[in-house]
Design a protein around this motif. Sequence first.
Motif, mmCIF file in Angstrom:
data_model
loop_
_atom_site.group_PDB
_atom_site.id
_atom_site.type_symbol
_atom_site.label_atom_id
_atom_site.label_comp_id
_atom_site.label_asym_id
_atom_site.label_seq_id
_atom_site.Cartn_x
_atom_site.Cartn_y
_atom_site.Cartn_z
ATOM 1 N N HIS A 65 -57.717 -9.014 10.067
ATOM 2 C CA HIS A 65 -57.934 -8.641 8.673
ATOM 3 C C HIS A 65 -59.192 -7.791 8.530
ATOM 4 O O HIS A 65 -59.243 -6.890 7.689
ATOM 5 C CB HIS A 65 -58.075 -9.879 7.784
ATOM 6 C CG HIS A 65 -56.897 -10.791 7.819
ATOM 7 N ND1 HIS A 65 -56.968 -12.090 7.380
ATOM 8 C CD2 HIS A 65 -55.622 -10.613 8.244
ATOM 9 C CE1 HIS A 65 -55.793 -12.671 7.526
ATOM 10 N NE2 HIS A 65 -54.967 -11.791 8.059
ATOM 11 N N SER A 117 -56.471 -17.531 0.866
ATOM 12 C CA SER A 117 -57.507 -16.922 0.028
ATOM 13 C C SER A 117 -57.623 -17.581 -1.347
ATOM 14 O O SER A 117 -58.746 -17.808 -1.811
ATOM 15 C CB SER A 117 -57.348 -15.404 -0.073
ATOM 16 O OG SER A 117 -56.104 -15.030 -0.585
ATOM 17 N N ALA A 169 -62.839 -12.431 5.181
ATOM 18 C CA ALA A 169 -61.474 -12.378 5.698
ATOM 19 C C ALA A 169 -61.157 -13.630 6.508
ATOM 20 O O ALA A 169 -62.046 -14.258 7.082
ATOM 21 C CB ALA A 169 -61.313 -11.140 6.575
#
Length: 149
Positions: free
Chosen positions: A89, A16, A84
């Motif tokens: 997720h 991320s 995601a």
Amino acid sequence: MPKRVLIVCVGNICRSPTAEAILRHRLREQPDNVVESAGLAALRGMPIDPQAEQVLAAHGLSAGTHVARQISPALIEGADLVLAMERRHLEALRVLAPKAVGKIFMLGKWQRNIDIPDPYGRGAAAFKKVYPMIDAAVEAWLPRIYTHA
């Protein structure tokens, strides 16, 4: 068009923040857009994984000031778009913020909803393999995020 994009993985130290750095760089001429990241089981307070930072640096980018943080319903609800890394997720995010279902998608949505594998603990080669996947997924989202004046 989204103004606030939230990118989510597990620990918020590899995928991320890498996607965040890439997207922030691509949207640098759009100062009204905000790009953030968080983790479902964040390693709170930790910086980006050194191997992820090395791969970013090889592409002229950095997430050197990144600090991992935990996802929350408020973060999800405050975002216009939540991306995601894996299908599992999506479900966790939808449980955390059921009213936000319509703005939660896979980062790899435009590549047939591919999961972007976690390189954590798998060595430099895994980080190098994941970077182009993240980069291509971010690129595919740009026409849907970039606001034209």
